[in-house]
Design a protein around this motif. Structure first.
Motif, PDB file in Angstrom:
ATOM      1  N   VAL A 356     -42.182   0.893   4.135  1.00  0.00           N
ATOM      2  CA  VAL A 356     -41.139   0.148   4.839  1.00  0.00           C
ATOM      3  C   VAL A 356     -41.716  -0.370   6.145  1.00  0.00           C
ATOM      4  CG1 VAL A 356     -39.275   1.495   3.817  1.00  0.00           C
ATOM      5  CG2 VAL A 356     -40.232   2.206   6.022  1.00  0.00           C
ATOM      6  N   ASN A 357     -41.196  -1.508   6.595  1.00  0.00           N
ATOM      7  CA  ASN A 357     -41.561  -2.081   7.887  1.00  0.00           C
ATOM      8  C   ASN A 357     -40.308  -2.283   8.735  1.00  0.00           C
ATOM      9  OD1 ASN A 357     -44.352  -2.346   7.428  1.00  0.00           O
ATOM     10  ND2 ASN A 357     -44.122  -4.346   6.470  1.00  0.00           N
ATOM     11  N   THR A 358     -40.429  -1.945  10.003  1.00  0.00           N
ATOM     12  CA  THR A 358     -39.379  -2.236  10.975  1.00  0.00           C
ATOM     13  C   THR A 358     -40.030  -2.874  12.190  1.00  0.00           C
ATOM     14  OG1 THR A 358     -39.593   0.002  11.920  1.00  0.00           O
ATOM     15  CG2 THR A 358     -37.879  -0.330  10.248  1.00  0.00           C
ATOM     16  N   TYR A 359     -39.239  -3.616  12.955  1.00  0.00           N
ATOM     17  CA  TYR A 359     -39.800  -4.264  14.137  1.00  0.00           C
ATOM     18  C   TYR A 359     -38.698  -4.449  15.176  1.00  0.00           C
ATOM     19  CZ  TYR A 359     -38.047  -8.164  11.330  1.00  0.00           C
ATOM     20  OH  TYR A 359     -37.266  -8.976  10.546  1.00  0.00           O
ATOM     21  N   GLY A 360     -39.112  -4.618  16.436  1.00  0.00           N
ATOM     22  CA  GLY A 360     -38.154  -4.786  17.522  1.00  0.00           C
ATOM     23  C   GLY A 360     -38.814  -4.590  18.867  1.00  0.00           C
ATOM     24  N   ASP A 361     -37.983  -4.491  19.907  1.00  0.00           N
ATOM     25  CA  ASP A 361     -38.480  -4.413  21.283  1.00  0.00           C
ATOM     26  C   ASP A 361     -38.575  -2.992  21.820  1.00  0.00           C
ATOM     27  OD1 ASP A 361     -38.711  -7.193  21.475  1.00  0.00           O
ATOM     28  OD2 ASP A 361     -36.609  -7.407  22.095  1.00  0.00           O
ATOM     29  N   ASP A 362     -37.904  -2.025  21.167  1.00  0.00           N
ATOM     30  CA  ASP A 362     -37.889  -0.644  21.628  1.00  0.00           C
ATOM     31  C   ASP A 362     -38.669   0.206  20.640  1.00  0.00           C
ATOM     32  OD1 ASP A 362     -36.886   2.198  21.729  1.00  0.00           O
ATOM     33  OD2 ASP A 362     -35.736   1.397  23.418  1.00  0.00           O
ATOM     34  N   LEU A 363     -39.818   0.741  21.069  1.00  0.00           N
ATOM     35  CA  LEU A 363     -40.689   1.453  20.141  1.00  0.00           C
ATOM     36  C   LEU A 363     -40.013   2.687  19.555  1.00  0.00           C
ATOM     37  CD1 LEU A 363     -43.327   1.957  18.682  1.00  0.00           C
ATOM     38  CD2 LEU A 363     -44.216   3.015  20.784  1.00  0.00           C
ATOM     39  N   ASP A 364     -39.329   3.471  20.373  1.00  0.00           N
ATOM     40  CA  ASP A 364     -38.694   4.679  19.867  1.00  0.00           C
ATOM     41  C   ASP A 364     -37.681   4.344  18.774  1.00  0.00           C
ATOM     42  OD1 ASP A 364     -40.157   6.301  21.548  1.00  0.00           O
ATOM     43  OD2 ASP A 364     -38.617   6.348  23.116  1.00  0.00           O
ATOM     44  N   GLU A 365     -36.916   3.286  18.990  1.00  0.00           N
ATOM     45  CA  GLU A 365     -35.924   2.889  18.000  1.00  0.00           C
ATOM     46  C   GLU A 365     -36.600   2.385  16.724  1.00  0.00           C
ATOM     47  OE1 GLU A 365     -32.099  -0.142  17.702  1.00  0.00           O
ATOM     48  OE2 GLU A 365     -33.905  -0.776  18.766  1.00  0.00           O
ATOM     49  N   VAL A 366     -37.616   1.564  16.876  1.00  0.00           N
ATOM     50  CA  VAL A 366     -38.316   1.007  15.718  1.00  0.00           C
ATOM     51  C   VAL A 366     -38.976   2.126  14.907  1.00  0.00           C
ATOM     52  CG1 VAL A 366     -40.207  -0.511  15.010  1.00  0.00           C
ATOM     53  CG2 VAL A 366     -38.661  -1.224  16.829  1.00  0.00           C
ATOM     54  N   LEU A 367     -39.577   3.084  15.597  1.00  0.00           N
ATOM     55  CA  LEU A 367     -40.227   4.206  14.927  1.00  0.00           C
ATOM     56  C   LEU A 367     -39.204   5.070  14.186  1.00  0.00           C
ATOM     57  CD1 LEU A 367     -42.964   5.633  14.535  1.00  0.00           C
ATOM     58  CD2 LEU A 367     -42.504   6.904  16.646  1.00  0.00           C
ATOM     59  N   ASP A 368     -38.074   5.338  14.823  1.00  0.00           N
ATOM     60  CA  ASP A 368     -37.026   6.141  14.185  1.00  0.00           C
ATOM     61  C   ASP A 368     -36.491   5.451  12.932  1.00  0.00           C
ATOM     62  OD1 ASP A 368     -34.870   8.373  14.336  1.00  0.00           O
ATOM     63  OD2 ASP A 368     -33.691   6.526  14.247  1.00  0.00           O
ATOM     64  N   ARG A 369     -36.279   4.156  13.001  1.00  0.00           N
ATOM     65  CA  ARG A 369     -35.753   3.417  11.841  1.00  0.00           C
ATOM     66  C   ARG A 369     -36.712   3.502  10.650  1.00  0.00           C
ATOM     67  NH1 ARG A 369     -35.619  -2.158  14.216  1.00  0.00           N
ATOM     68  NH2 ARG A 369     -35.254  -2.778  12.036  1.00  0.00           N
ATOM     69  N   ALA A 370     -38.007   3.331  10.920  1.00  0.00           N
ATOM     70  CA  ALA A 370     -38.982   3.365   9.834  1.00  0.00           C
ATOM     71  C   ALA A 370     -39.082   4.758   9.225  1.00  0.00           C
ATOM     72  CB  ALA A 370     -40.349   2.912  10.348  1.00  0.00           C
ATOM     73  N   GLN A 371     -39.146   5.774  10.063  1.00  0.00           N
ATOM     74  CA  GLN A 371     -39.311   7.127   9.550  1.00  0.00           C
ATOM     75  C   GLN A 371     -38.057   7.611   8.833  1.00  0.00           C
ATOM     76  OE1 GLN A 371     -40.690   9.166  13.120  1.00  0.00           O
ATOM     77  NE2 GLN A 371     -42.822   8.806  12.563  1.00  0.00           N
ATOM     78  N   HIS A 372     -36.886   7.193   9.314  1.00  0.00           N
ATOM     79  CA  HIS A 372     -35.646   7.567   8.630  1.00  0.00           C
ATOM     80  C   HIS A 372     -35.602   6.940   7.239  1.00  0.00           C
ATOM     81  CE1 HIS A 372     -31.432   7.306   7.401  1.00  0.00           C
ATOM     82  NE2 HIS A 372     -31.247   8.410   8.109  1.00  0.00           N
ATOM     83  N   ALA A 373     -35.913   5.656   7.144  1.00  0.00           N
ATOM     84  CA  ALA A 373     -35.862   4.973   5.846  1.00  0.00           C
ATOM     85  C   ALA A 373     -36.859   5.576   4.869  1.00  0.00           C
ATOM     86  CB  ALA A 373     -36.120   3.483   6.024  1.00  0.00           C
ATOM     87  N   ALA A 374     -38.103   5.808   5.328  1.00  0.00           N
ATOM     88  CA  ALA A 374     -39.113   6.395   4.443  1.00  0.00           C
ATOM     89  C   ALA A 374     -38.695   7.786   3.992  1.00  0.00           C
ATOM     90  CB  ALA A 374     -40.464   6.440   5.146  1.00  0.00           C
ATOM     91  N   GLY A 375     -38.126   8.569   4.911  1.00  0.00           N
ATOM     92  CA  GLY A 375     -37.675   9.905   4.559  1.00  0.00           C
ATOM     93  C   GLY A 375     -36.495   9.896   3.611  1.00  0.00           C
ATOM     94  N   TYR A 376     -35.576   8.964   3.795  1.00  0.00           N
ATOM     95  CA  TYR A 376     -34.397   8.892   2.924  1.00  0.00           C
ATOM     96  C   TYR A 376     -34.805   8.448   1.511  1.00  0.00           C
ATOM     97  CZ  TYR A 376     -29.481   8.506   1.749  1.00  0.00           C
ATOM     98  OH  TYR A 376     -28.238   8.709   1.173  1.00  0.00           O
ATOM     99  N   LEU A 377     -35.704   7.483   1.437  1.00  0.00           N
ATOM    100  CA  LEU A 377     -36.164   7.032   0.131  1.00  0.00           C
ATOM    101  C   LEU A 377     -36.893   8.153  -0.616  1.00  0.00           C
ATOM    102  CD1 LEU A 377     -37.445   3.503   1.175  1.00  0.00           C
ATOM    103  CD2 LEU A 377     -35.624   3.935  -0.491  1.00  0.00           C
ATOM    104  N   ARG A 378     -37.583   8.985   0.116  1.00  0.00           N
ATOM    105  CA  ARG A 378     -38.298  10.104  -0.499  1.00  0.00           C
ATOM    106  C   ARG A 378     -37.370  11.265  -0.845  1.00  0.00           C
ATOM    107  NH1 ARG A 378     -43.795  13.100   1.834  1.00  0.00           N
ATOM    108  NH2 ARG A 378     -44.277  14.244  -0.093  1.00  0.00           N
TER     109      ARG A 378
END
Length: 383
Positions: A356-378
């Motif tokens: 999954v890829n996420t992008y934006g201006d806030d690194l903490d938010e972008v990182l959380d979104r990507a890791q949540h999606a990857a974890g949920y899919l798994r």
């Protein structure tokens, strides 16, 4: 004029995504795949099922192709030379690709170029490993088979002479390297065309779990412009000196030199699109896959600059939750900006089945979104 045919050897997800990048350009792909079920074989129209290790199969496959490129580095070097002798452009060529196929050859050439690397040498048996350790700071050391390793396979963390026997059982040369006390792992991705045009993507941070890439952050946070520039220059110099055509990933350790100043050491080379560059699909003006296609066809290369301040790629690994499609409902509703890329693979524990890829201006938010999606899919995150 007819549009060219790119022959891709290997049917994995890298071939699948490279084919996808060629579709808007009208580029035709021909695929040599191990099985009809391989990731790229599911989506490419012209598929030959065969063994890339067989020269006659390769020669027959190459008929009608304007250029040959690769999803992996495992095609025998002598076979690639035979294709070149037949007049088939092979990109990257065998003289370049051998440096990604053989870690011993790679280290010797990087030494000749003066590229910074961990202390290393070829070792012959466990006693020689102990001698190598004694020449430096002692155990532990890292042992690698010179050919065939990837994603942590063919790599051993050895704490003493008694535990050094396993790598030699394969019957291939073994490379010993010092265990580097590194700050983090980085990757410098560059693309080079036959006439020498080259572009460099932002240097990224690559986070590993159990020897497998888990998360990539682009650009690497808190990396000085000076060190990032040095890493890009090093990757571009390696690409030029080795005459690489196509995408080159230079995996790096960020460490400190004898004076305590930030520095980098070369860990590995990959001459194909690379996991550390998957973020470019949604986070760069021109993806690594699109630029690889352009490079092997000697087209002008595209803009490698990022589209957003931060982009995060998180790998989706297989777990005990095989029905990932049902997870789309939650992931897409929770994050409409999320980009999901699946490879058409059967779900098996620990297997890379997508990212999954996420992008934006806030690194903490972008990182959380990507890791949540990857974890949920798994299936490791359930809400």
């Amino acid at each position: 004029m007819t549009f060219p045919v790119v022959g891709m050897v290997g049917g994995g997800q890298l071939a699948r995504m490279t084919h996808e990048a060629g579709i808007p350009l009208g580029i035709r792909f021909k695929l040599l795949s191990d099985t009809p079920q391989d990731s790229a074989a599911q989506v490419v129209g012209d598929v030959v099922v065969g063994d890339y290790r067989d020269l006659d199969t390769l020669r027959e496959f190459a008929r009608g192709c304007d250029v040959i490129t690769f999803d992996h580095e495992h095609v025998p070097t002598e076979h690639l030379r035979a294709l070149q002798a037949d007049g088939i452009p092979v990109r990257p060529g065998p003289d370049a690709l051998v440096h990604a196929q053989d870690k011993g050859v790679m280290r010797a050439r990087l030494d000749a170029l003066g590229a910074p690397s961990p202390r290393h040498r070829i070792v012959t048996d466990p006693a020689d490993v102990a001698a190598f350790a004694a020449e430096g700071d002692g155990f532990p050391v890292i042992l690698k088979t010179v050919r065939g390793g990837y994603d942590g396979k063919g790599v051993w963390f050895v704490r003493d002479e008694a535990s050094a026997a396993e790598p030699f059982r394969a019957g291939v040369p073994v490379l010993a390297e010092e265990k580097v006390d590194f700050v983090r792992e980085l990757a410098a991705n560059v693309v080079r065309s036959p006439h020498g045009q080259a572009v460099a993507y932002p240097v990224v941070e690559s986070r590993q779990v159990d020897g497998v890439c888990d998360t990539v952050i682009a650009p690497a946070p808190d990396l000085s412009e000076e060190l990032a520039g040095r890493a890009q220059e090093l990757a571009l110099r390696i690409a030029a000196e080795l005459d690489v055509v196509g995408h080159l990933a230079v995996e790096l350790f960020e460490t400190r030199d004898a004076d305590g100043e930030p520095a980098v050491l070369v860990n590995e080379l990959a001459m194909r699109p690379h996991n550390s560059g998957h973020w470019t699909q949604d986070g760069a003006v021109t993806s690594q896959f699109a630029n690889h296609v352009r490079a092997v066809l000697d087209l002008p290369l595209g803009d490698p600059r990022p589209r957003a301040r931060w982009t995060v790629m998180a790998n989706v690994l297989g777990g005990d939750y095989p029905d990932m499609y049902q997870a789309y409902l939650h992931c897409m509703a929770r994050d409409p900006g999320l980009k999901i890329h699946m490879y058409g693979k059967d779900v098996k524990p620990g297997r890379k089945v997508g990212h999954v890829n996420t992008y934006g201006d806030d690194l903490d938010e972008v990182l959380d979104r990507a890791q949540h999606a990857a974890g949920y899919l798994r299936g490791t995150i359930t809400e």
